[in-house]
Design an enzyme around this catalytic site. Structure first.
Site, short mmCIF file in Angstrom:
data_model
loop_
_atom_site.label_atom_id
_atom_site.label_comp_id
_atom_site.label_asym_id
_atom_site.label_seq_id
_atom_site.Cartn_x
_atom_site.Cartn_y
_atom_site.Cartn_z
CD GLU A 280 -2.84 -1.41 0.49
OE1 GLU A 280 -3.14 -0.44 -0.22
OE2 GLU A 280 -3.42 -2.50 0.42
CB CYS A 314 -1.80 6.95 1.67
SG CYS A 314 -3.18 6.02 2.35
#
Ligand code: NAD
Length: 543
Positions: A280, A314
């Site tokens: 990720e 993010c």
């Protein structure tokens, strides 16, 4: 020139650099006393008299904790302990393992204030943004606590030959998961991602970022209180390039969250060992404000999208694409809301945005803004560091007139900075949004939901939020979340988020007849019989 002046920044907490003011006399030092640090540090796998590494509280710049450093040899021990504990855990019925997650859910909600203090102390983020982590982890605990049995139970599959072959797809735990997590969402990205690994029957060796290790250690304590065998979750702490590779070296599967650069290194090492990895990684996420958007809602959404956790998220938005016909009206609303944000550093609700986590994040943010301004970009709001509030504070910043030669245009800032671009058609907006190697998250604002979903289908990102910033997709735990392109491999959440921690095993039992010539049939007769059989299976619509 910044038009977000010191006066314009609502410092609800005067002298917000001093966390005593808003928290009813509570300081980082009183919320995280040495006794708590010592208790939590005892959970680190590190032998002998380990070196201590110091962390700093971003809100004040003061020393926060001295934490034991694990060595590569400690990592090996951690894997041995985890590996020894794992088979007995895997042998429990799924429902027994799931019950631990459900108890953890309740304990977490009850004791949330303890961890909200820790998250704020370690990251400097506003309490509301710390609470988002509590929400996300509770959702994951509930989802996997309730649904693990359905994800993991044996599934009957069509056999090679109907009736004669009985086939079951089973899910076996991988073993010990190497789990490496960053500092920006220390609760969610340590325990949130570990929960599906545990309920699938695995042990976990976790390397959180040192800066936010106390939060991970607290979560471990709570999960053990909820019933997890203590050895099943090992926590090692140390320099990423030193002990990170050691974690990958021993893992049966790697779950990594962090930067794209480190993710490539982790992927290379995992590939060499032929173990799987989910990655990720970073993003340069876009929000599209279409011509028919509700501009007030979009402006409020943009504030959340760009400045939650001071942009150190993010899935945060760093590129704002606005239809030319509504750009002025939208920007007026967005800039006004941004200027009104209350920056603060108290251990209490009330501030809209907190501090950046470190001098490194502050320097990147400052460099991106200053370089862009020098090259001709205009500051619509913010634009400056705020050392008067705390050592790493930076104003929420909107840049206009950003061009491709500026670093901020394509590189992830990971700070409270967004650049505005105008477009004339939806096609142009989609092309601009997709013009990045990243593909993590996007956000589309329109009153026409069908149009919004049609645009979403053309965006190359793992999640798309229509009329929301990021929380709608991220909070839909039953559905996968992750990145396309340079934003990663694999997914957390949903079926993929738990099945990644398992090996599929097909168990097929043949009855009565073998799948080979028998009962006196020669090879040719067997082939003829099977040919007829295959035609019949297709005609009968067998799958
Ligand atoms: P980072 O890659 O520097 O560090 C992440 C983790 O990896 C840390 O624990 C670090 O110590 C460790 N590490 C460092 N070098 C290593 C190595 N050689 N081998 C193994 N591990 C190593 O990232 P960061 O700066 O801490 O985090 C911010 C980045 O994470 C941003 O790019 C952000 O977009 C990304 N991120 C992505 C997601 C997502 O879900 N896609 C979520 C949060 C953060």
């Amino acid at each position: 020139m910044s038009d977000l002046t010191a006066d314009a920044v609502t410092t609800e907490h005067p002298g917000a650099g001093n966390p005593a003011a808003p928290g009813g006399g509570r300081t980082v030092a009183s919320a995280v006393p040495p006794s708590l640090v010592d208790r939590l540090a005892a959970g680190v796998t590190a032998a002998g008299e380990p070196d201590l590494v110091e962390t700093v509280a971003p809100l004040t710049g003061e020393r926060l904790a001295g934490l034991p450093q694990s060595t590569p040899a400690d990592v090996e021990v951690a894997f041995q302990l985890a590996r020894r504990a794992q088979p007995a855990w895997a042998a429990l019925p799924v429902r027994r393992r799931a019950a631990v997650l459900l108890r953890f859910h309740d304990l977490l909600l009850k004791r949330q204030d303890e961890v909200l203090d820790l998250i704020q102390a370690e990251t400097g983020k506003a309490r509301l943004h710390a609470f988002e982590e509590v929400m996300a982890v509770a959702m994951a605990a509930r989802h996997y606590g309730r649904a693990a049995h359905a994800y993991l139970r044996d599934k009957r599959r069509g056999g090679a030959l109907p009736v004669l072959t009985h086939t079951v797809e089973a899910r076996r735990p991988k073993g010990v998961i190497g789990h490496i997590s960053p500092w920006n969402y220390p609760l969610e990205l340590s325990v949130g991602d570990a929960l599906p690994a545990f309920v699938a029957g695995n042990a976990v060796v976790n390397k959180p970022d040192t800066q936010t290790a106390l939060t991970a250690l607290w979560a471990r304590e709570l999960l053990v209180e909820a019933g997890l065998p203590a050895d099943l979750w090992q926590i090692v702490i140390g320099d990423g390039p030193v002990i990170g590779p050691a974690v990958v070296e021993h893992a049966d599967y790697v779950s990594f969250t962090g930067s794209t650069r480190t993710g490539r290194d982790v992927a290379r090492r995992a590939a060499e060992r032929l173990v799987g990895a989910s990655l990720e990684l970073g993003g340069k996420n876009a929000m599209l404000v279409l011509s028919d958007a509700d501009l007030d809602a979009a402006a409020a959404g943009a504030v959340r999208a760009c400045f939650s956790s001071a942009g150190q998220l993010c899935i945060s938005i760093e590129r704002l694409l606005v239809h030319r016909s509504v750009a002025d009206a939208f920007l007026e609303r967005f800039a006004a809301r941004t200027r009104a944000l209350r920056l603060g550093g108290g251990l209490a609700y009330g501030a809209d945005m907190g501090s950046l986590v470190s001098v490194r994040q502050l320097e990147t943010t400052t460099r991106h803004v200053e370089e862009a301004v020098k090259a001709g970009a205009t500051v619509l709001a913010g634009g400056r560091a705020r050392p008067d509030l705390g050592p790493f504070f930076h104003e929420p910043t909107i840049l206009d007139g950003v061009t491709p030669d500026m670093t901020v245009c394509a590189e992830e800032t990971f700070g409270p900075v967004v650049s505005v671009y105008r477009f004339d058609t939806d096609d142009e907006a989609v092309a601009a949004a997709n013009s990045t190697p990243y593909g993590l998250n996007s956000s589309v604002w329109t009153r026409d939901l069908r149009r919004g979903r049609a645009v979403a289908a053309r965006l190359r990102t793992g999640t798309v939020n229509v009329n929301e910033a990021y929380a709608a997709a991220y909070g839909s735990i039953a559905s996968p979340m992750g990145g396309m392109g340079d934003s990663g491999l694999g997914r957390r959440h949903g079926a993929e988020g738990i099945l990644r921690f398992t090996e599929a095993q097909t168990v097929a039992t043949q009855r009565l007849l073998p799948i080979a010539p028998s009962f006196g049939l020669d090879d040719k007769q067997f082939a003829g019989l099977m040919t007829g059989g295959l035609r019949a299976l297709k005609a009968l619509r067998f799958r």
